[in-house]
Design a protein around this motif. Structure first.
Motif, PDB file in Angstrom:
ATOM      1  N   ILE A  68       0.844  -1.203   0.000  1.00 40.37           N
ATOM      2  CA  ILE A  68       0.000   0.000   0.000  1.00 40.37           C
ATOM      3  C   ILE A  68       0.875   1.249   0.000  1.00 40.37           C
ATOM      4  O   ILE A  68       0.659   2.182  -0.777  1.00 40.37           O
ATOM      5  N   ALA A  69       1.909   1.252   0.841  1.00 37.74           N
ATOM      6  CA  ALA A  69       2.796   2.416   0.930  1.00 37.74           C
ATOM      7  C   ALA A  69       3.555   2.622  -0.379  1.00 37.74           C
ATOM      8  O   ALA A  69       3.787   3.764  -0.789  1.00 37.74           O
ATOM      9  N   ASP A  74       6.510   8.301  -3.722  1.00 34.22           N
ATOM     10  CA  ASP A  74       7.049   8.745  -5.004  1.00 34.22           C
ATOM     11  C   ASP A  74       8.569   8.644  -5.070  1.00 34.22           C
ATOM     12  O   ASP A  74       9.185   9.105  -6.026  1.00 34.22           O
ATOM     13  N   GLY A  75       9.169   8.061  -4.075  1.00 28.25           N
ATOM     14  CA  GLY A  75      10.618   7.899  -4.052  1.00 28.25           C
ATOM     15  C   GLY A  75      11.353   9.043  -3.392  1.00 28.25           C
ATOM     16  O   GLY A  75      12.570   8.988  -3.238  1.00 28.25           O
ATOM     17  N   SER A  76      10.658  10.088  -2.991  1.00 27.51           N
ATOM     18  CA  SER A  76      11.321  11.226  -2.359  1.00 27.51           C
ATOM     19  C   SER A  76      11.625  10.968  -0.886  1.00 27.51           C
ATOM     20  O   SER A  76      12.422  11.680  -0.286  1.00 27.51           O
ATOM     21  N   GLN A  81       9.098   5.393   6.112  1.00 29.27           N
ATOM     22  CA  GLN A  81       8.455   6.598   6.647  1.00 29.27           C
ATOM     23  C   GLN A  81       6.997   6.655   6.190  1.00 29.27           C
ATOM     24  O   GLN A  81       6.114   7.032   6.945  1.00 29.27           O
ATOM     25  N   THR A  82       6.755   6.285   4.937  1.00 28.85           N
ATOM     26  CA  THR A  82       5.384   6.261   4.420  1.00 28.85           C
ATOM     27  C   THR A  82       4.551   5.247   5.195  1.00 28.85           C
ATOM     28  O   THR A  82       3.403   5.521   5.559  1.00 28.85           O
ATOM     29  N   VAL A 104      -6.907   5.734   5.934  1.00 29.27           N
ATOM     30  CA  VAL A 104      -6.670   7.116   5.557  1.00 29.27           C
ATOM     31  C   VAL A 104      -5.198   7.183   5.182  1.00 29.27           C
ATOM     32  O   VAL A 104      -4.326   6.865   5.988  1.00 29.27           O
ATOM     33  N   ILE A 105      -4.915   7.605   3.954  1.00 27.64           N
ATOM     34  CA  ILE A 105      -3.541   7.689   3.474  1.00 27.64           C
ATOM     35  C   ILE A 105      -3.120   9.157   3.438  1.00 27.64           C
ATOM     36  O   ILE A 105      -3.644   9.928   2.646  1.00 27.64           O
TER      37      ILE A 105
END
Length: 107
Positions: A68-69, A74-76, A81-82, A104-105
């Protein structure tokens, strides 16, 4: 020279009867002045604050927090952490994640 004559010639003089009352009164006047000035200047305006953006996501069978993460990373930043952000926003762990659950994302 009487007191009245002295006051007429030199202007009226005031005496502070209680230093504590005077200090408290002045502190209140200063705090109220600061509050009024900052309110009029717009420093207490909430419209400039950042609003967190989020998206709802339903968990499907076989999905993990990692999968899911990875859809939202986006790789930043580190994918861990995500995952942490998703766990904190939903109060979930890998063990408590279930199919059909609405997440909730944070974006």
């Amino acid at each position: 020279m009487t007191r009245n004559e002295y006051n007429r010639q030199h202007g009226k003089r005031y005496r502070i009867a209680s230093r504590a009352k005077f200090t408290i009164s002045m502190a209140i006047v200063i705090l109220m002045s600061i509050f009024i000035i900052t309110t009029l200047a717009g420093f207490n305006d909430v419209s400039g604050s950042t609003v967190d953006k989020f998206e709802y996501r339903t968990v499907y069978a076989g999905e993990t927090l990692w999968s899911i993460a990875s859809d939202y990373n986006d790789g930043s930043e580190d994918i861990r952490q995500t995952i942490y952000d998703i766990c904190q926003a939903n109060d979930v762990t890998a063990e408590t994640l279930a199919a059909g659950q609405e997440l909730v994302i944070p974006l």
